[in-house]
Motif scaffolding. Structure first.
Motif, mmCIF file in Angstrom:
data_model
loop_
_atom_site.group_PDB
_atom_site.id
_atom_site.type_symbol
_atom_site.label_atom_id
_atom_site.label_comp_id
_atom_site.label_asym_id
_atom_site.label_seq_id
_atom_site.Cartn_x
_atom_site.Cartn_y
_atom_site.Cartn_z
ATOM 1 N N ALA A 115 114.466 62.699 -4.747
ATOM 2 C CA ALA A 115 115.710 63.439 -4.501
ATOM 3 C C ALA A 115 116.231 64.059 -5.800
ATOM 4 N N ALA A 116 116.104 63.307 -6.879
ATOM 5 C CA ALA A 116 116.558 63.799 -8.185
ATOM 6 C C ALA A 116 115.729 65.008 -8.623
ATOM 7 N N LEU A 117 114.428 64.956 -8.390
ATOM 8 C CA LEU A 117 113.555 66.079 -8.752
ATOM 9 C C LEU A 117 113.962 67.332 -7.977
ATOM 10 N N SER A 137 115.273 55.955 -17.984
ATOM 11 C CA SER A 137 114.615 56.846 -18.949
ATOM 12 C C SER A 137 113.185 57.243 -18.579
ATOM 13 N N ALA A 138 112.384 56.332 -18.063
ATOM 14 C CA ALA A 138 111.002 56.687 -17.692
ATOM 15 C C ALA A 138 111.009 57.764 -16.603
ATOM 16 N N ASP A 139 111.845 57.580 -15.581
ATOM 17 C CA ASP A 139 111.946 58.570 -14.510
ATOM 18 C C ASP A 139 112.473 59.900 -15.031
ATOM 19 N N VAL A 140 113.468 59.836 -15.924
ATOM 20 C CA VAL A 140 114.064 61.051 -16.494
ATOM 21 C C VAL A 140 112.986 61.873 -17.197
ATOM 22 N N GLU A 141 112.193 61.220 -18.043
ATOM 23 C CA GLU A 141 111.160 61.944 -18.798
ATOM 24 C C GLU A 141 110.062 62.467 -17.867
ATOM 25 N N ASN A 142 109.728 61.710 -16.828
ATOM 26 C CA ASN A 142 108.731 62.182 -15.847
ATOM 27 C C ASN A 142 109.224 63.431 -15.118
ATOM 28 N N ILE A 143 110.472 63.418 -14.716
ATOM 29 C CA ILE A 143 111.045 64.572 -14.008
ATOM 30 C C ILE A 143 111.096 65.781 -14.933
ATOM 31 N N ILE A 144 111.490 65.567 -16.187
ATOM 32 C CA ILE A 144 111.538 66.684 -17.143
ATOM 33 C C ILE A 144 110.135 67.270 -17.336
#
Length: 160
Positions: A13-15, A43-50
């Motif tokens: 959903a964030a992506l 942070s892991a999810d944030v960097e993956n999405i970026i």
């Protein structure tokens, strides 16, 4: 007043929400990173999405820097110093800042300074020439123009 609760989103959903956020307007990586943390991601999810946004070209720091420079110069009539500070606040890499600032046509840059000086001079009521010039230079420096370029433009156009 109740404190604003963070929105908790899952990674998918964030992506999707981040893609929409990037598609609406050019964004810096730091803006997206802040937004993702605001949405409650780790942070892991944030960097993956970026990384995903960069791969799919929703997020492009160089394109953002170019759009930012273009908008702030052409619309807001800001000088290079003020534009550079804005990009640094958004953690855009120095080489991208330099490349984007170099996209400003030098003659256009001088013309913007001249136009701003002429417009401001009409509103300065100070009669004493030295104080008048000081007020004008201070105003132009506040808009982010370099003092040496300001003085050169004022001299070349007899706007003392």
């Amino acid at each position: 007043m109740e404190a604003k609760k963070p929105i908790i989103l899952d990674k998918k959903a964030a992506l999707m929400k981040a893609e929409h956020y990037c598609a609406y307007q050019e964004r810096a990586q730091q803006e997206i990173r802040n937004k993702l943390y605001e949405w409650g991601l780790h942070s892991a999810d944030v960097e993956n999405i970026i990384s995903e946004l960069i791969t799919t070209n929703f997020l492009n720091e160089e394109r953002f820097a170019m759009a930012y420079v273009s908008g702030k110069f052409n619309i807001k009539k800001w000088g290079k110093i003020k534009i550079k500070q804005g990009l640094k606040l958004r953690k855009v890499p120095d080489r991208m800042i330099a490349k984007a600032l170099n996209s400003i046509d030098y003659d256009d840059y001088l013309k913007v300074i001249q136009d701003a000086a002429e417009k401001k001079l009409r509103t300065i009521t100070e009669k004493e020439p030295y104080k008048r010039k000081h007020k004008l230079v201070t105003y132009l420096m506040g808009k982010g123009f370099e003092s040496d370029v300001i003085l050169s433009v004022l001299k070349d156009n007899n706007l003392q």
